[in-house]
Design an enzyme around this catalytic site. Structure first.
Site, PDB file in Angstrom:
ATOM      1  CD  GLU A  27     -25.017 -30.758 -37.914  1.00 30.46           C
ATOM      2  OE1 GLU A  27     -24.739 -30.444 -36.748  1.00 30.46           O
ATOM      3  OE2 GLU A  27     -26.033 -31.415 -38.222  1.00 30.46           O
ATOM      4  CG  ASP A  80     -18.043 -28.780 -36.371  1.00 28.49           C
ATOM      5  OD1 ASP A  80     -18.165 -27.577 -36.102  1.00 28.49           O
ATOM      6  OD2 ASP A  80     -17.514 -29.604 -35.595  1.00 28.49           O
ATOM      7  CG  ASP A 102     -27.390 -28.129 -37.337  1.00 33.65           C
ATOM      8  OD1 ASP A 102     -26.390 -27.740 -36.708  1.00 33.65           O
ATOM      9  OD2 ASP A 102     -28.367 -28.695 -36.806  1.00 33.65           O
ATOM     10  CD  GLU A 153     -21.654 -26.725 -38.144  1.00 36.23           C
ATOM     11  OE1 GLU A 153     -21.100 -26.122 -37.210  1.00 36.23           O
ATOM     12  OE2 GLU A 153     -22.353 -27.754 -37.962  1.00 36.23           O
TER      13      GLU A 153
END
Length: 226
Positions: free
Chosen positions: A45, A49, A118, A121
């Protein structure tokens, strides 16, 4: 390691054939079910991102070569925020393949905004680690679709925009009230009202208080602006 039929279908749905199936499994594993032999998706995650941010920043520059940084920043924020990631996750039914512990399943984890965002990502990072930057970029642009071209409508945060609008009229900050809360604890529904000192108000309903507040602010702002 071979993927289950469900994950093979999911892989086909997102348009990426994993050379390393373990990456997909890790991307879909929530901390509530992780163990020493089954890592969760938090590290992916973190990486995803950053990959998403780079792809979106580049896409925005290419979409509007003349836009200033002050114009690009709110567009960028709208495209990479958790709510947008969660919306994309819902479109590909990512929640159905998340690996969750019993407590999260009981509390409706497959529908939670944070878990879906989450997971999205982490999925991006899994594709990046498996196929490289171009594969991740292709995935993001494919799944985000026309959002890059239509982001201007979503770039303004409705609560902020409403506050600026009423302050320009010399009025105090809008007030938000919970009108009603329905549904079980694992899937609540909130009805929120936004009220101005002038008495003008609007209501909206959503599965999270923040979403309901934003929707109410948007509804009232549209009414005021017309």
């Amino acid at each position: 390691m071979k993927l289950s039929a469900e994950l093979r279908d999911f892989s086909a749905r997102i348009g990426h054939d994993f050379a390393d199936p373990e990456l997909l499994i890790r991307a879909l594993t929530h901390g509530s079910i992780s163990s020493a032999t089954r890592p969760d998706n938090q590290r992916l995650e973190f990486l995803g991102d950053r990959v998403l941010g780079l792809v979106m920043a580049e896409a925005l520059l290419e979409a509007d070569p003349q836009a200033a940084e002050g114009v690009l920043a709110p567009r960028y924020n709208a495209l990479v925020r958790k709510e947008t990631c969660a919306a994309v996750a819902r479109e590909i039914d990512l929640g159905a393949v998340l690996k969750l512990g019993k407590s999260e399943m009981v509390s409706g984890g497959r529908r939670k905004e944070a878990l879906l965002g989450d997971g999205m990502e982490a999925l991006i990072a899994a594709v990046y680690r498996d196929g490289g930057f171009e594969a991740a970029k292709a995935l993001i642009l494919r799944l985000w679709g026309t959002r890059v071209q239509t982001v201007e409508a979503d770039a303004r945060d409705p609560k902020t925009a409403l506050q600026e609008f009423v302050q320009a009229r010399g009025e105090p900050t809008p007030r938000y009230e919970i009108v009603k809360r329905d549904g079980p604890d694992h899937a609540p529904r909130f009805t929120i009202a936004v009220v101005l000192a002038s008495g003008e108000r609007a209501e909206a309903e959503a599965g999270a208080k923040r979403q309901a507040e934003q929707a109410a602010a948007k509804a009232l702002l549209e009414r005021l602006e017309t």
